[in-house]
Design a protein around this motif. Structure first.
Motif, PDB file in Angstrom:
ATOM      1  N   THR A   6     -24.081 -50.675 -18.125  1.00  0.00           N
ATOM      2  CA  THR A   6     -22.805 -50.085 -18.530  1.00  0.00           C
ATOM      3  C   THR A   6     -21.790 -50.280 -17.425  1.00  0.00           C
ATOM      4  O   THR A   6     -22.049 -49.913 -16.278  1.00  0.00           O
ATOM      5  CB  THR A   6     -22.959 -48.576 -18.807  1.00  0.00           C
ATOM      6  N   LEU A   7     -20.648 -50.870 -17.748  1.00  0.00           N
ATOM      7  CA  LEU A   7     -19.606 -51.079 -16.749  1.00  0.00           C
ATOM      8  C   LEU A   7     -18.379 -50.257 -17.122  1.00  0.00           C
ATOM      9  O   LEU A   7     -17.933 -50.281 -18.273  1.00  0.00           O
ATOM     10  CB  LEU A   7     -19.247 -52.568 -16.650  1.00  0.00           C
ATOM     11  N   ILE A   8     -17.865 -49.527 -16.148  1.00  0.00           N
ATOM     12  CA  ILE A   8     -16.671 -48.708 -16.339  1.00  0.00           C
ATOM     13  C   ILE A   8     -15.616 -49.193 -15.360  1.00  0.00           C
ATOM     14  O   ILE A   8     -15.925 -49.504 -14.204  1.00  0.00           O
ATOM     15  CB  ILE A   8     -16.970 -47.217 -16.095  1.00  0.00           C
ATOM     16  N   SER A   9     -14.369 -49.272 -15.797  1.00  0.00           N
ATOM     17  CA  SER A   9     -13.289 -49.717 -14.917  1.00  0.00           C
ATOM     18  C   SER A   9     -13.303 -48.951 -13.607  1.00  0.00           C
ATOM     19  O   SER A   9     -13.455 -47.718 -13.605  1.00  0.00           O
ATOM     20  CB  SER A   9     -11.924 -49.519 -15.589  1.00  0.00           C
ATOM     21  N   PRO A  10     -13.164 -49.649 -12.482  1.00  0.00           N
ATOM     22  CA  PRO A  10     -13.211 -48.976 -11.182  1.00  0.00           C
ATOM     23  C   PRO A  10     -12.233 -47.815 -11.064  1.00  0.00           C
ATOM     24  O   PRO A  10     -12.556 -46.790 -10.471  1.00  0.00           O
ATOM     25  CB  PRO A  10     -12.855 -50.101 -10.202  1.00  0.00           C
ATOM     26  N   GLN A  11     -11.035 -47.960 -11.653  1.00  0.00           N
ATOM     27  CA  GLN A  11     -10.049 -46.882 -11.552  1.00  0.00           C
ATOM     28  C   GLN A  11     -10.582 -45.586 -12.163  1.00  0.00           C
ATOM     29  O   GLN A  11     -10.361 -44.490 -11.648  1.00  0.00           O
ATOM     30  CB  GLN A  11      -8.741 -47.281 -12.262  1.00  0.00           C
ATOM     31  N   ILE A  12     -11.297 -45.715 -13.288  1.00  0.00           N
ATOM     32  CA  ILE A  12     -11.852 -44.546 -13.958  1.00  0.00           C
ATOM     33  C   ILE A  12     -13.016 -43.988 -13.156  1.00  0.00           C
ATOM     34  O   ILE A  12     -13.166 -42.777 -12.990  1.00  0.00           O
ATOM     35  CB  ILE A  12     -12.309 -44.910 -15.380  1.00  0.00           C
ATOM     36  N   THR A  13     -13.846 -44.880 -12.632  1.00  0.00           N
ATOM     37  CA  THR A  13     -14.999 -44.456 -11.837  1.00  0.00           C
ATOM     38  C   THR A  13     -14.560 -43.598 -10.662  1.00  0.00           C
ATOM     39  O   THR A  13     -15.136 -42.539 -10.394  1.00  0.00           O
ATOM     40  CB  THR A  13     -15.764 -45.684 -11.304  1.00  0.00           C
ATOM     41  N   VAL A  14     -13.533 -44.051  -9.950  1.00  0.00           N
ATOM     42  CA  VAL A  14     -13.046 -43.312  -8.788  1.00  0.00           C
ATOM     43  C   VAL A  14     -12.594 -41.915  -9.195  1.00  0.00           C
ATOM     44  O   VAL A  14     -12.937 -40.916  -8.558  1.00  0.00           O
ATOM     45  CB  VAL A  14     -11.891 -44.074  -8.109  1.00  0.00           C
ATOM     46  N   ARG A  15     -11.846 -41.819 -10.285  1.00  0.00           N
ATOM     47  CA  ARG A  15     -11.339 -40.519 -10.713  1.00  0.00           C
ATOM     48  C   ARG A  15     -12.474 -39.574 -11.107  1.00  0.00           C
ATOM     49  O   ARG A  15     -12.468 -38.392 -10.762  1.00  0.00           O
ATOM     50  CB  ARG A  15     -10.382 -40.685 -11.890  1.00  0.00           C
ATOM     51  N   LEU A  16     -13.464 -40.102 -11.826  1.00  0.00           N
ATOM     52  CA  LEU A  16     -14.581 -39.257 -12.238  1.00  0.00           C
ATOM     53  C   LEU A  16     -15.405 -38.796 -11.036  1.00  0.00           C
ATOM     54  O   LEU A  16     -15.835 -37.648 -10.971  1.00  0.00           O
ATOM     55  CB  LEU A  16     -15.467 -40.020 -13.225  1.00  0.00           C
ATOM     56  N   LEU A  17     -15.613 -39.703 -10.082  1.00  0.00           N
ATOM     57  CA  LEU A  17     -16.407 -39.347  -8.916  1.00  0.00           C
ATOM     58  C   LEU A  17     -15.698 -38.328  -8.034  1.00  0.00           C
ATOM     59  O   LEU A  17     -16.329 -37.508  -7.379  1.00  0.00           O
ATOM     60  CB  LEU A  17     -16.738 -40.599  -8.098  1.00  0.00           C
ATOM     61  N   GLN A  18     -14.368 -38.360  -8.005  1.00  0.00           N
ATOM     62  CA  GLN A  18     -13.619 -37.414  -7.192  1.00  0.00           C
ATOM     63  C   GLN A  18     -13.816 -35.985  -7.673  1.00  0.00           C
ATOM     64  O   GLN A  18     -13.562 -35.044  -6.941  1.00  0.00           O
ATOM     65  CB  GLN A  18     -12.135 -37.774  -7.210  1.00  0.00           C
ATOM     66  N   ARG A  19     -14.302 -35.821  -8.908  1.00  0.00           N
ATOM     67  CA  ARG A  19     -14.510 -34.486  -9.458  1.00  0.00           C
ATOM     68  C   ARG A  19     -15.887 -33.934  -9.127  1.00  0.00           C
ATOM     69  O   ARG A  19     -16.211 -32.811  -9.505  1.00  0.00           O
ATOM     70  CB  ARG A  19     -14.303 -34.526 -10.971  1.00  0.00           C
ATOM     71  N   LEU A  20     -16.699 -34.747  -8.457  1.00  0.00           N
ATOM     72  CA  LEU A  20     -18.002 -34.262  -8.019  1.00  0.00           C
ATOM     73  C   LEU A  20     -17.806 -33.459  -6.730  1.00  0.00           C
ATOM     74  O   LEU A  20     -17.746 -34.010  -5.645  1.00  0.00           O
ATOM     75  CB  LEU A  20     -18.962 -35.432  -7.779  1.00  0.00           C
ATOM     76  N   THR A  21     -17.687 -32.158  -6.852  1.00  0.00           N
ATOM     77  CA  THR A  21     -17.318 -31.346  -5.689  1.00  0.00           C
ATOM     78  C   THR A  21     -18.534 -30.831  -4.924  1.00  0.00           C
ATOM     79  O   THR A  21     -18.416 -30.454  -3.767  1.00  0.00           O
ATOM     80  CB  THR A  21     -16.479 -30.134  -6.143  1.00  0.00           C
TER      81      THR A  21
END
Length: 216
Positions: free
Chosen positions: A121-136
């Motif tokens: 599964t490949l997700i656009s890097p821009q989306i990946t960064v945003r989702l990962l930033q929510r891992l607090t």
């Protein structure tokens, strides 16, 4: 083997652009086009393509519903202008094999098709960064680091959402060298894809907010 692809998008210029990109690959061929979601489902069940590229906002049926209807039968990669988290989560929950922004460029489009064929599964890097930033929640301990200094630089750039070409430009290396480094990194980290590499970077503290690469 040649990967057979169906393109579903209500814009003629988008379908034409995707066809030119994909048909230029020796291992890919576009077998059909659909301008709305209902036609996409019908064509997919008639032509039985290996991969369906589905826009989200289409007449009759949207791309999320197309994904829900087809994901059990074929691989669906959602390619859209809209990167809303709700769309990403719904598409993946319905079984999408990828989620790309149309602005991600030809190289990532080709990479997404190949990833889908490989069961990835490949997700656009821009989306990946945003989702990962929510891992607090921080990890209990940083993961083991088997990487070289250069590989850590590359991992940091992946976590920032850069493509292979952008990483090559940033580090003054060839695109082929960047790709080789990423293959080595993926093997060392046992990551399935760029998302896994980026997740490791965040856990290892290489992608903390405000952090920049030493090469940048």
């Amino acid at each position: 083997m040649t990967t057979r692809i169906l393109i579903a998008d209500d814009q003629d210029d988008i379908r034409n652009g995707f066809r030119l990109i994909l048909d230029s690959q020796p291992d890919m061929t576009v077998v059909g086009e659909a301008a709305d979601g209902a036609a996409a489902v019908e064509l997919a069940r008639t032509l039985r393509p290996d991969v369906v590229l589905a826009d989200i906002r289409m007449p009759r049926l949207d791309g999320l519903e197309v994904t829900r209807l087809l994901a059990a039968e074929t691989r669906v990669v959602v390619v859209t202008t809209f990167d809303l988290d709700e769309y990403v989560h719904t598409a993946l929950r319905h079984g999408a094999c990828g989620f790309l922004l149309k602005r991600s460029g030809p190289a990532l489009l080709i990479e997404a098709v190949r990833a889908a064929m490989a069961g990835d599964t490949l997700i656009s890097p821009q989306i990946t960064v945003r989702l990962l930033q929510r891992l607090t929640a921080p990890p209990a301990a940083p993961p083991a680091d088997p990487l070289t200094a250069r590989e850590r630089e590359i991992v940091t750039l992946v976590a920032q959402g850069l493509t292979n070409a952008e990483i090559a430009d940033r580090l003054f290396i060839s695109a082929g060298t960047a790709k080789t480094h990423l293959a080595n990194i993926q093997a060392k980290l046992k990551a399935r894809n760029r998302v896994g590499i980026a997740a490791w970077a965040w856990e290892a503290g290489l992608a903390a907010p405000g952090r920049t690469s030493a090469a940048g």
